[in-house]
Write a protein that holds these residues in place. Structure first.
Motif, PDB file in Angstrom:
ATOM      1  N   LEU A  40      24.974  51.472  27.778  1.00  0.00           N
ATOM      2  CA  LEU A  40      23.621  52.021  27.735  1.00  0.00           C
ATOM      3  C   LEU A  40      23.569  53.393  28.400  1.00  0.00           C
ATOM      4  O   LEU A  40      22.925  54.320  27.876  1.00  0.00           O
ATOM      5  N   GLY A  41      24.244  53.552  29.537  1.00  0.00           N
ATOM      6  CA  GLY A  41      24.264  54.853  30.207  1.00  0.00           C
ATOM      7  C   GLY A  41      24.920  55.924  29.354  1.00  0.00           C
ATOM      8  O   GLY A  41      24.411  57.056  29.245  1.00  0.00           O
ATOM      9  N   ALA A  42      26.038  55.590  28.732  1.00  0.00           N
ATOM     10  CA  ALA A  42      26.739  56.567  27.898  1.00  0.00           C
ATOM     11  C   ALA A  42      25.933  56.915  26.650  1.00  0.00           C
ATOM     12  O   ALA A  42      25.823  58.089  26.270  1.00  0.00           O
ATOM     13  N   VAL A  43      25.342  55.924  26.013  1.00  0.00           N
ATOM     14  CA  VAL A  43      24.564  56.180  24.802  1.00  0.00           C
ATOM     15  C   VAL A  43      23.318  56.996  25.122  1.00  0.00           C
ATOM     16  O   VAL A  43      22.876  57.825  24.310  1.00  0.00           O
ATOM     17  N   ALA A  44      22.741  56.788  26.296  1.00  0.00           N
ATOM     18  CA  ALA A  44      21.575  57.580  26.685  1.00  0.00           C
ATOM     19  C   ALA A  44      21.922  59.063  26.775  1.00  0.00           C
ATOM     20  O   ALA A  44      21.158  59.925  26.326  1.00  0.00           O
TER      21      ALA A  44
END
Length: 419
Positions: free
Chosen positions: A170-174
């Motif tokens: 989720l952090g990377a995709v954000a």
């Protein structure tokens, strides 16, 4: 026929209160080193049986040393094969000479024109950091999986049950979806690391009951929160730009294509810290495998050991996922393989798992970039291709399994019975 040793009366047994935690953890049956305990029973045994037990003990020890040696040699071989394989083909000897030339200044072949600058760059700047990251990442995931299986006492436990991978994804995709500038200039790796730690903290809060982390609640909270974070990740992926989907998929499935020497520092440091912790607490982990009550009776602070192990396992997994992406199944299959080969004693099982994880992920990365060359396949596809059948094999009845590990367990069982 040798007679069985007479049963010991209750007056000949040493009271449990007189045993130290260290001695009892060593003699804790299946969680020990797999070798027969010493004591009055062995002294009463027949001489022939004792000689057979001694021979079997030496054979098992030699086999364990051979496993460690073969894993170390395999790591060296895969490293040399990886740095020599690619569009610019070199022999393993030439690749080794180039690496040695950077490690030891003044080597003549580095300046006499034996190798071109392009060959040197391919080996030192692109292939070597990649294989080193694979070795560190595989070792870290295997160690985290071994710790989790010990403290949760669940043979199917692995690092991603804590929601670490989902939080990192989720952090990377954000960052990929909204851009680094919109999130304060953080990079994909930093966002993935922060997301993994945040997800782990939320899981621990949900898993506590009366100030104590309950293993069952921990697993359930990890699965539930991981599903929620994965749903949010999928939403951001589908609503984002189409050209970003490829980058998102590569991160979620794992890739080492952008590895640099700078990315090695964080996972390497965390791996070293967790290795020290595991070495110091290996006996406590052995006792914990026998149950909380038994471990407490042996003087182990169960709650502190469980929380410390899980926090460090999550931190180690987060540091690996932040730079390698979501690589699954390594923390599941490697500790089990190590346990089948050398037994359940964490003093030996965890080092073997570390070596095995490093070798496995480095070999998987080599396959990922050569199987469909020049196209690179996400490394998580290869780990899942091996991990999923192994997972199904674990679900089979114990009596249906047939492997070297099963024969070794049977051998250790006969050895203990003979003692």
């Amino acid at each position: 026929m040798p007679q069985s040793p007479p049963a010991l009366s209750s007056t000949t047994r040493a009271p449990s209160s007189r045993l130290t935690a260290e001695q009892a953890a060593d003699d804790a049956g299946p969680v020990g080193d797999g070798l027969p305990p010493s004591g009055p029973a062995s002294a009463l045994g027949d001489t022939g049986v004792a000689r057979q037990v001694a021979l079997t003990r030496r054979w098992v020890l030699r086999f364990q040393r051979a496993v460690v040696l073969l894993l170390a040699l395999g790591i060296i071989g895969v490293l040399l094969l990886s740095v020599s394989t690619g569009p610019i083909s070199l022999t393993m000897i030439d690749a080794g000479r180039l690496i040695l030339g950077h490690l030891i200044p003044g080597m003549p072949w580095m300046s006499d024109g034996s190798y071109t600058g392009l060959e040197d760059q391919a080996v030192w700047q692109f292939r070597l950091p990649r294989v080193l990251l694979a070795l560190i990442g595989g070792a870290g995931l295997a160690l985290a999986g071994g710790l989790m299986q010990a403290v949760v006492r669940n043979p199917l436990a692995e690092p991603y049950l804590l929601g670490v991978s989902s939080g990192a994804g989720l952090g990377a995709v954000a960052v990929i979806s909204f851009g680094s500038a919109a999130l304060g200039g953080v990079t994909i790796s930093v966002a993935a690391f922060v997301g993994a730690l945040a997800a782990t903290g939320a899981v621990f809060l949900c898993a506590q009951q009366d100030g104590v982390v309950v293993p069952t609640r921990l697993i359930l909270a990890g699965v539930a929160l991981g599903s929620l974070l994965s749903a949010v990740t999928s939403f951001l992926t589908l609503t984002g730009d189409a050209h970003q989907v490829f980058s998102v998929m590569f991160f979620l499935l794992g890739s080492l294509s952008a590895a640099t020497f700078g990315q090695l520092m964080l996972p390497a440091v965390v791996l070293g810290l967790v290795l020290v912790f595991a070495g110091v607490n290996a006996r406590g982990l052995n006792a914990l495998m026998a149950g909380d009550e038994t471990a407490t009776a042996l003087g182990v602070n169960v709650n502190a050991l469980r929380i410390g192990s899980l926090v460090l396992a999550a931190l180690l997994t987060a540091s690996v996922v932040a730079v390698c992406g979501g690589i699954g199944f390594v923390g599941l299959i490697i500790p089990h393989t190590a346990r089948l080969l050398v037994g359940s004693d964490h003093r030996l099982m965890l080092p073997v798992a570390v070596l095995g994880g490093a070798l496995f992920l480095a070999a998987a990365d080599l396959a990922a970039r050569t199987a469909a060359a020049p196209t690179e396949v996400p490394i998580g596809i290869f780990t899942a291709a091996v991990g999923a059948p192994f997972f199904l094999w674990l679900l089979r009845p114990r009596r249906a399994r047939s492997s070297w590990g099963g024969r070794l367990r049977s051998l250790r069982g006969r050895m203990e019975a003979g003692a």
